[in-house]
Each structure stands twice: as C-alpha cells, then as structure tokens.
Motif scaffolding. Sequence first.
Motif, PDB file in Angstrom:
ATOM      1  N   ASP A 117      -8.971  -4.753   8.051  1.00 32.47           N
ATOM      2  CA  ASP A 117      -8.125  -5.557   7.166  1.00 32.47           C
ATOM      3  C   ASP A 117      -7.482  -4.610   6.163  1.00 32.47           C
ATOM      4  N   ASP A 118      -6.189  -4.835   5.862  1.00 35.75           N
ATOM      5  CA  ASP A 118      -5.540  -3.938   4.896  1.00 35.75           C
ATOM      6  C   ASP A 118      -5.943  -4.270   3.462  1.00 35.75           C
ATOM      7  N   ASP A 166      -7.647  -8.252  11.275  1.00 39.69           N
ATOM      8  CA  ASP A 166      -6.579  -8.897  10.495  1.00 39.69           C
ATOM      9  C   ASP A 166      -5.272  -8.787  11.286  1.00 39.69           C
ATOM     10  N   ALA A 188      -1.878  -9.509   9.930  1.00 40.21           N
ATOM     11  CA  ALA A 188      -0.787  -8.944   9.122  1.00 40.21           C
ATOM     12  C   ALA A 188      -1.266  -7.695   8.388  1.00 40.21           C
ATOM     13  N   MET A 189      -0.805  -6.540   8.882  1.00 39.93           N
ATOM     14  CA  MET A 189      -1.126  -5.274   8.225  1.00 39.93           C
ATOM     15  C   MET A 189       0.113  -4.403   8.302  1.00 39.93           C
TER      16      MET A 189
HETATM   17 MG   LIG Z   1      -3.503  -8.357   5.932  1.00 41.44          MG
END
Ligand SMILES: [Mg+2]
Length: 300
Positions: free
Chosen positions: A13-14, A56, A58-59
Amino acid sequence: MAEPLRPRLLLVDDAPINLQMLEAGLEDAFECRCATGGAEALALMGSWLPDLVLLDVAMPGLDGLAVCRRLKADPALQDIPVIFVTGRDDEADELEGLEAGAVDYITKPFSLPIVKARVGTHLELKRCRDLLRNHAFVDGLTGIANRRRFDEALAQAWALGVRQRSPVGLVLLDVDHFKAYNDAYGHPAGDGCLSAVARALAGAMPRVSDLVARYGGEEFVVLLPGTDFEGARAVAETLRRAVEAMGLPHAHSSAADHVTVSLGAASCLPHLKLVSAALVEAADEALYRAKQAGRNRVGG
Ligand SMILES: [Mg+2]
C-alpha cells in the motif's frame, strides 16, 4: 520447541498508515512484510516468496492491477493468491481486479477481523489446491514426482534463475540394462526395482529445493535449482553410489552384478533467449556418453 512456520503475507500500500494498521492486526497470525509501491513489492518477491499478497489498487507508479497482472504472467509467482484492498468500491473496478487474477476484493475502510478471516479462507483454499495438484503430480508406481510435476518445476526454476541470475542444474539417469532385468526377473520385480531406485534417489537428496522425478520408463531426473555444473556432477556421483549401495542383484548387466545407473549431469545459466529444453538435452547427451563409456558412471 521451534515455533511453527507462520504463513507469509506481503502487504502492499502506498499509504504507510494502512500498512501499519494491517500489520498490527495480522502480525500475530502471519509473518508480514510491507512494500509501499508495486516495484518494491515485485523486487521483494525476487528473494522472499509470500503465501498471499494483500494489494492496494491505487498507487503511484506501478499500480495494483499492473502488479497483479505481472504476478499472474510469471510461472514462479502465478500461484500466489492476491487480495485487493482498496478505497474504490465501483463494480467495474472490482471486476477489473478479479479479471487481473485476484481471488478476492476488500474495500476500505476495512474491518481487520474480516480481512483476517478472508486471508485465512484463501490460504486454506490454496492449501487444498496444492494438495490436489500434488496428487496429480505423483508417479503412481514409485510415489515420487511424475513427469508433469518435473516439467512445471523446471519452468519455475527456469523463471527464477532468469530473475536471480542463478544457474539451474539437472541430472538425468537411467537404470542400466533394465530391459534385461525385466526379462530375467519378471515385470513385478522390475516394478520393485524402479521403486527401490526411486527411494534410494529420494533418500540421497538432502535439499528440499531439489526435485527427484520419474521421467518415464526406467529414466529419472533430478532438478537442482541454484546448482552449477560441478555441483550437479557431485550430486550425480552421490546418486550413483546410493543406487549401487542397495546391492540389488542383477545377473544380466554388463556394468556390474547388481543394479546400477548411468547418469548425465548438466547446468546452465538461464536467460530469456534460451529454452529450458536445452538443459534437458545437454543432460541427455551427457547420459549417452556415460553409457558409451561403460555405464554405472556419470557423464558430463
Ligand atoms: Mg493507495
């Protein structure tokens, strides 16, 4: 007593806060490693294979969908289940994630007990799948791995060797004058001979990463990831001695008065322009030389 091995989870995860939450909630039951981006996650998996990935979507940079597609295209990594954890809850996004090869989809904000339960479910499913596959990959006569299992393991070792720039070693061997053995002692005894050879080979292989398989008929193959040519030759000699040490009588062999094997050793550094069949061919040629030279020996 040694602590039992916990399943390995890779958390990607970012947002560090998400990683901290997941790790805090999961680390009692799982061995967790974290990555804050797609490239970092893939790099980590070059040396540390997880049992499951929480990913995740969206990164920045390489996003979750791209990471998942790469995993599913890699023979060494494609069996690792991926669960997406994401803020998106759009149906199209979820479908895209599942189509990329994910086994499940969890939306944020997540409940840790539910994440834990789903991870547990997918690990259990993976375990059952592995068991079934293993069953399909066992040679019925000898109980060791079969040709199909070997072909798959070779593809995996090859892909890993390309990525890690490490050699793959191979030993191909067959029972000397096996047809004469069958003719003299009968087929049930021949089957018993093959089982005994398989046991001797398996018993002589101490590394769990090595695979002993029945290649077909009276031929066996040993896959040795990370092993160079000298190493493969040394293993072949160990195997030769293990079979000889059984002292199984064979009155119709030109090589000895007991059951022996001829072996071919080979090793190479895999790269993308080389097919793994070339390694099998090299071992086969070495095996041919061992037979020409009088059998019960290692050809290189
Ligand atoms: Mg993210």
